[in-house]
Motif scaffolding. Sequence first.
Motif, PDB file in Angstrom:
ATOM      1  N   TRP A 105       3.779 -17.614 -15.803  1.00  0.00           N
ATOM      2  CA  TRP A 105       3.287 -16.507 -14.972  1.00  0.00           C
ATOM      3  C   TRP A 105       3.634 -16.728 -13.515  1.00  0.00           C
ATOM      4  O   TRP A 105       3.651 -17.870 -13.028  1.00  0.00           O
ATOM      5  N   GLY A 106       3.867 -15.614 -12.823  1.00  0.00           N
ATOM      6  CA  GLY A 106       3.978 -15.672 -11.387  1.00  0.00           C
ATOM      7  C   GLY A 106       2.602 -15.622 -10.746  1.00  0.00           C
ATOM      8  O   GLY A 106       1.583 -15.546 -11.430  1.00  0.00           O
ATOM      9  N   GLN A 107       2.591 -15.635  -9.421  1.00  0.00           N
ATOM     10  CA  GLN A 107       1.332 -15.663  -8.690  1.00  0.00           C
ATOM     11  C   GLN A 107       0.726 -14.280  -8.509  1.00  0.00           C
ATOM     12  O   GLN A 107      -0.444 -14.154  -8.135  1.00  0.00           O
ATOM     13  N   GLY A 108       1.499 -13.252  -8.756  1.00  0.00           N
ATOM     14  CA  GLY A 108       1.015 -11.887  -8.644  1.00  0.00           C
ATOM     15  C   GLY A 108       1.296 -11.266  -7.284  1.00  0.00           C
ATOM     16  O   GLY A 108       1.426 -11.973  -6.277  1.00  0.00           O
ATOM     17  N   THR A 109       1.380  -9.941  -7.278  1.00  0.00           N
ATOM     18  CA  THR A 109       1.561  -9.204  -6.029  1.00  0.00           C
ATOM     19  C   THR A 109       0.660  -7.975  -6.074  1.00  0.00           C
ATOM     20  O   THR A 109       0.560  -7.302  -7.097  1.00  0.00           O
ATOM     21  N   GLN A 110      -0.008  -7.702  -4.975  1.00  0.00           N
ATOM     22  CA  GLN A 110      -0.998  -6.629  -4.923  1.00  0.00           C
ATOM     23  C   GLN A 110      -0.316  -5.284  -4.714  1.00  0.00           C
ATOM     24  O   GLN A 110       0.524  -5.127  -3.817  1.00  0.00           O
ATOM     25  N   VAL A 111      -0.725  -4.327  -5.530  1.00  0.00           N
ATOM     26  CA  VAL A 111      -0.303  -2.933  -5.375  1.00  0.00           C
ATOM     27  C   VAL A 111      -1.563  -2.090  -5.185  1.00  0.00           C
ATOM     28  O   VAL A 111      -2.487  -2.152  -6.001  1.00  0.00           O
ATOM     29  N   LEU A 159       0.860  -1.192   0.000  1.00  0.00           N
ATOM     30  CA  LEU A 159       0.000   0.000   0.000  1.00  0.00           C
ATOM     31  C   LEU A 159       0.890   1.232   0.000  1.00  0.00           C
ATOM     32  O   LEU A 159       1.816   1.338   0.819  1.00  0.00           O
ATOM     33  N   VAL A 160       0.601   2.155  -0.894  1.00  0.00           N
ATOM     34  CA  VAL A 160       1.393   3.372  -0.998  1.00  0.00           C
ATOM     35  C   VAL A 160       0.470   4.534  -1.319  1.00  0.00           C
ATOM     36  O   VAL A 160      -0.577   4.344  -1.963  1.00  0.00           O
ATOM     37  N   GLN A 161       0.846   5.716  -0.891  1.00  0.00           N
ATOM     38  CA  GLN A 161       0.055   6.900  -1.201  1.00  0.00           C
ATOM     39  C   GLN A 161       0.363   7.384  -2.613  1.00  0.00           C
ATOM     40  O   GLN A 161       1.455   7.148  -3.150  1.00  0.00           O
ATOM     41  N   ALA A 162      -0.591   8.053  -3.192  1.00  0.00           N
ATOM     42  CA  ALA A 162      -0.387   8.642  -4.514  1.00  0.00           C
ATOM     43  C   ALA A 162       0.862   9.528  -4.494  1.00  0.00           C
ATOM     44  O   ALA A 162       1.085  10.274  -3.536  1.00  0.00           O
ATOM     45  N   ILE A 179      -0.243   6.567  -9.080  1.00  0.00           N
ATOM     46  CA  ILE A 179      -1.586   7.153  -9.035  1.00  0.00           C
ATOM     47  C   ILE A 179      -2.578   6.046  -8.683  1.00  0.00           C
ATOM     48  O   ILE A 179      -2.271   4.861  -8.868  1.00  0.00           O
ATOM     49  N   PRO A 180      -3.753   6.409  -8.173  1.00  0.00           N
ATOM     50  CA  PRO A 180      -4.728   5.365  -7.794  1.00  0.00           C
ATOM     51  C   PRO A 180      -5.066   4.405  -8.933  1.00  0.00           C
ATOM     52  O   PRO A 180      -5.339   3.227  -8.673  1.00  0.00           O
ATOM     53  N   GLU A 181      -5.018   4.883 -10.156  1.00  0.00           N
ATOM     54  CA  GLU A 181      -5.323   4.020 -11.301  1.00  0.00           C
ATOM     55  C   GLU A 181      -4.273   2.925 -11.519  1.00  0.00           C
ATOM     56  O   GLU A 181      -4.488   2.006 -12.308  1.00  0.00           O
TER      57      GLU A 181
END
Length: 124
Positions: A114-120, A11-14, A88-90
């Motif tokens: 493919w990898g398993q993915g990581t959430q941003v 989780l990161v801020q814009a 940016i949020p998008e």
Amino acid sequence: QVQLVESGGGLVQAGGSLRLSCAASGRTFSRYTMGWFRQAPGKEREFVGYIIWSDSSSTNYADSVKGRFTISRDNAKNTVYLQMNSLIPEDTGVYYCAASTYTLTMKPERYPYWGQGTQVTVSS
């Protein structure tokens, strides 16, 4: 057996930055194109960028991330990176690393690994 493992999401801020990593194993990737894709909730998986493993200057990016994201690779660590700045949020979504023997391809169907993915998540 090809294995791709992403890490570095969060989780990161814009306006902030994150660096994603993709650790690759199982074969020699010198002839591979390493791609990054992302998928937002309710949307199709979309191309973010790629790098040609044997030629790190050969990169391509989606217009939406050009100038903000940079892909690089470390041969010694067999790892590909996605440096994301000015987020940016998008940009929110699950980010996937993928490998293909096709060159210069932005089509996810041409990436068999493919990898398993990581959430941003980018908050406003």
